[in-house]
Design an enzyme around this catalytic site. Structure first.
Site, short mmCIF file in Angstrom:
data_model
loop_
_atom_site.label_atom_id
_atom_site.label_comp_id
_atom_site.label_asym_id
_atom_site.label_seq_id
_atom_site.Cartn_x
_atom_site.Cartn_y
_atom_site.Cartn_z
N ASP A 1 69.21 44.17 43.41
CA ASP A 1 67.91 44.81 43.17
C ASP A 1 66.87 43.83 42.62
OD1 ASP A 1 69.43 44.75 40.76
OD2 ASP A 1 68.18 46.30 39.88
N HIS A 2 67.26 42.56 42.50
CA HIS A 2 66.31 41.52 42.08
C HIS A 2 66.12 40.43 43.15
CE1 HIS A 2 65.80 42.71 37.77
NE2 HIS A 2 66.87 43.40 38.10
N ASP B 1 66.71 41.58 33.04
CA ASP B 1 67.72 42.54 32.59
C ASP B 1 68.50 42.07 31.36
OD1 ASP B 1 66.81 43.84 34.81
OD2 ASP B 1 68.74 44.07 35.77
#
Length: 255
Positions: free
Chosen positions: A60-61, A133
């Site tokens: 997701d990055h 994160d």
């Protein structure tokens, strides 16, 4: 020396970030969660990025790395410790590296714990850090690839930055983080006031980021392992910093 920042939503709860150095016109992306919102942001701002600064390898990055590289010819920078896991990487960086960005330098801070090679990007001349994160507003990342001691050391590095440093994180998790924080630090008036403000922001569809290091030091339990009240609430008055941090992380995992 001004840097402008465009923050926007990607996927369900990821933040996309475009950085623009006004003097030089240079533009960079922090991570590439999703192609379409990033292209929309580029068109909206008129800024033309030439690089992606990747924080860690999670899908997701990095999902849009290859598509954006092909479409825009971007140079992809990422952590040396995850070099083989970053799609399209051109330059691998480690702690202490300084990436030129217009008239600024972007300093690489190794902040592992969430992943084994996670890095944060700090621009001291703009007083801003991008923590993805590792450090969230009122939270920290799950420990997928590192023990509590590793993440604690990473958070201590970030906590040592100037209190007025602006912090951009990778996800909109703040409201749920606030609800958890109140379970371990319920008498913290600053936290209660912040939680109420966050509820208002989310009810109005507004983002809760950016935050600051100072605000996190005052309200984020993951940076408050030393606080006597939290330690008393946990029944860990004489425990080590690592043990207190690990207990808070364990409770959040089960929250």
């Amino acid at each position: 020396m001004t840097i402008e920042i465009e923050q926007f939503m990607c996927r369900s709860d990821n933040f996309g970030l475009l950085l623009h150095d006004v003097e030089s016109g240079q533009t960079a992306l922090i991570d590439a969660p999703e192609e379409a919102p990033i292209i929309d942001a580029i068109r909206r701002t008129g800024w033309k990025p030439n690089m992606i600064l990747t924080t860690h390898h999670h899908g997701d990055h990095v999902e849009a790395n290859l598509a954006l590289k092909e479409r825009l010819g971007l140079r992809i920078v990422g952590p040396k410790a995850e070099e083989t896991k970053i799609p399209g990487i051109d330059e691998a960086v480690q702690e202490g590296a300084v990436i030129p960005f217009g008239h600024h330098g972007i300093y690489v801070i190794e902040t592992p714990g969430h992943t084994a090679g996670h890095v944060s990007y700090y621009i001291p001349t703009a007083n801003v850090v991008f923590t993805a994160d590792t450090l969230f507003a009122l939270g920290c990342g799950r420990l997928f690839e590192g023990p509590p001691a590793l993440m604690l050391d990473s958070l201590k590095k970030l906590a040592a930055l100037p209190p007025d440093t602006t912090v951009y994180c990778g996800h909109e998790y703040t409201q749920s983080n606030a609800r958890f924080a109140l379970t371990v630090d319920p008498t913290n008036s600053a936290l209660r006031e912040r939680a109420a403000r966050i509820d208002r922001q989310r009810s109005e569809g507004k983002p809760t980021l950016p935050t600051t290091i100072g605000e996190e030091l005052t309200t984020n339990p993951f940076l408050r392992w030393h606080d006597p009240t939290i330690r008393r609430n946990l029944g860990m008055e004489n425990a080590s910093d690592e043990a207190v941090f690990a207990e808070i992380r364990k409770r959040k995992d089960l929250f």
